[in-house]
Write a protein that holds these residues in place. Structure first.
Motif, short mmCIF file in Angstrom:
data_model
loop_
_atom_site.label_atom_id
_atom_site.label_comp_id
_atom_site.label_asym_id
_atom_site.label_seq_id
_atom_site.Cartn_x
_atom_site.Cartn_y
_atom_site.Cartn_z
N SER A 1 0.79 -1.55 0.53
CA SER A 1 -0.20 -0.06 -0.06
C SER A 1 1.19 1.13 0.29
O SER A 1 2.00 1.11 0.44
N VAL A 2 0.42 2.36 -0.78
CA VAL A 2 0.82 2.67 -0.56
C VAL A 2 0.71 4.36 0.79
O VAL A 2 -0.68 4.87 0.93
N ILE A 3 1.78 4.40 1.25
CA ILE A 3 1.60 4.79 2.88
C ILE A 3 1.97 6.87 2.79
O ILE A 3 1.14 7.01 3.80
N ASP A 4 2.51 6.99 1.94
CA ASP A 4 2.88 8.00 2.08
C ASP A 4 3.62 9.06 0.86
O ASP A 4 4.03 8.15 0.01
N SER A 5 3.29 9.95 0.16
CA SER A 5 3.62 10.23 -0.92
C SER A 5 4.35 11.82 -0.48
O SER A 5 4.01 12.66 -0.16
N ASP A 6 5.29 11.88 -1.31
CA ASP A 6 5.99 13.98 -1.50
C ASP A 6 6.93 14.25 -2.49
O ASP A 6 7.76 13.14 -3.23
N GLY A 7 6.87 15.23 -2.92
CA GLY A 7 7.93 15.97 -4.23
C GLY A 7 9.60 15.74 -3.79
O GLY A 7 10.66 15.50 -4.85
N ASP A 8 9.36 15.28 -2.51
CA ASP A 8 10.26 15.84 -1.79
C ASP A 8 10.85 14.98 -1.03
O ASP A 8 10.31 14.35 -0.45
N LEU A 9 11.85 14.24 -1.52
CA LEU A 9 12.44 12.52 -0.85
C LEU A 9 12.63 13.02 0.83
O LEU A 9 12.89 12.07 1.61
N ASP A 10 13.66 14.08 1.13
CA ASP A 10 14.10 14.52 2.47
C ASP A 10 12.87 14.13 3.50
O ASP A 10 12.79 13.46 4.49
N ARG A 11 11.88 14.46 2.70
CA ARG A 11 10.48 14.98 3.65
C ARG A 11 10.20 14.24 3.94
O ARG A 11 9.50 13.46 4.84
N LEU A 12 9.92 13.35 2.67
CA LEU A 12 9.30 12.27 3.11
C LEU A 12 9.76 11.44 3.91
O LEU A 12 8.96 10.87 4.42
N VAL A 13 10.80 11.07 3.80
CA VAL A 13 11.62 9.80 4.65
C VAL A 13 11.44 9.88 6.02
O VAL A 13 11.44 9.30 6.94
N LYS A 14 11.69 11.87 6.41
CA LYS A 14 11.30 12.21 7.64
C LYS A 14 10.19 11.44 8.22
O LYS A 14 10.17 11.76 9.71
N ARG A 15 9.52 11.87 7.42
CA ARG A 15 7.45 12.00 8.00
C ARG A 15 7.76 10.03 7.82
O ARG A 15 7.11 9.56 8.37
N VAL A 16 7.82 9.59 7.03
CA VAL A 16 7.68 8.12 6.77
C VAL A 16 8.35 7.42 7.83
O VAL A 16 8.27 6.19 9.18
N SER A 17 9.92 7.84 8.74
CA SER A 17 11.10 7.30 9.68
C SER A 17 9.78 7.11 10.74
O SER A 17 10.61 6.50 12.13
N GLY A 18 9.47 8.36 10.76
CA GLY A 18 8.46 8.43 12.36
C GLY A 18 7.52 7.49 12.85
O GLY A 18 6.96 7.64 14.11
N LYS A 19 6.81 7.19 11.48
CA LYS A 19 5.77 6.62 11.25
C LYS A 19 5.91 4.68 11.25
O LYS A 19 5.56 3.89 12.36
N TRP A 20 6.97 4.61 10.26
CA TRP A 20 6.71 2.77 9.77
C TRP A 20 8.71 2.60 10.44
O TRP A 20 9.34 3.50 9.87
N PRO A 21 8.91 1.32 10.14
CA PRO A 21 9.69 0.87 10.52
C PRO A 21 10.68 1.06 8.83
O PRO A 21 10.34 0.55 8.36
N LEU A 22 11.06 2.13 8.49
CA LEU A 22 12.16 2.59 7.29
C LEU A 22 12.53 1.05 6.82
O LEU A 22 12.51 1.39 5.33
N GLU A 23 13.16 0.30 7.61
CA GLU A 23 13.74 -0.51 6.97
C GLU A 23 13.47 -1.50 5.90
O GLU A 23 13.36 -2.89 5.05
N ARG A 24 11.40 -1.47 6.27
CA ARG A 24 10.65 -2.55 5.46
C ARG A 24 10.00 -1.21 4.26
O ARG A 24 8.95 -2.72 3.74
N VAL A 25 10.43 -0.47 4.35
CA VAL A 25 9.30 0.50 3.49
C VAL A 25 10.41 0.71 2.23
O VAL A 25 11.40 0.85 2.12
N ILE A 26 9.79 0.08 1.33
CA ILE A 26 10.06 0.86 -0.15
C ILE A 26 10.06 2.71 -0.87
O ILE A 26 8.81 2.79 -0.95
N ILE A 27 11.35 3.08 -1.28
CA ILE A 27 10.09 4.08 -1.29
C ILE A 27 10.77 4.64 -3.24
O ILE A 27 11.61 5.02 -3.64
N GLU A 28 10.07 4.93 -4.10
CA GLU A 28 10.39 4.87 -5.39
C GLU A 28 9.27 6.17 -5.95
O GLU A 28 8.15 7.01 -5.55
N HIS A 29 10.16 6.99 -7.05
CA HIS A 29 9.85 7.42 -7.96
C HIS A 29 8.92 7.51 -9.08
O HIS A 29 9.02 6.18 -9.36
#
Length: 79
Positions: free
Chosen positions: A41-69
């Protein structure tokens, strides 16, 4: 390889397969954005990668999330 590492690889593979099989639909909703995918499932999106990583890492286990453009435009590969 530990069973935990194997499980992580399998989960990443499942999420990547979901991402690729749903790419056309994702382009319609997220063209030009980075998307974070967790458990198929898409859990979040953003045009700015750094901003997206910061939001996602606070809510989900980042090692389990894939981020793609996501983009309508095909990437240009220069060999």
């Amino acid at each position: 390889m530990s069973s935990e590492a194997l499980t992580l690889l399998v989960k990443h593979g499942e999420d990547m397969k979901w991402f690729l099989s749903n790419y056309d639909r994702l382009v319609e909703n997220y063209d030009g954005l980075f998307v974070a995918v967790y458990e198929r499932s898409v859990i979040d999106s953003d045009g700015d990668l750094d901003r997206l990583v910061k939001r996602v890492s606070g809510k989900w286990p980042l090692e389990r999330v894939i981020i793609e453009h996501v983009s309508r435009e095909k990437p240009l590969l220069v060999l």
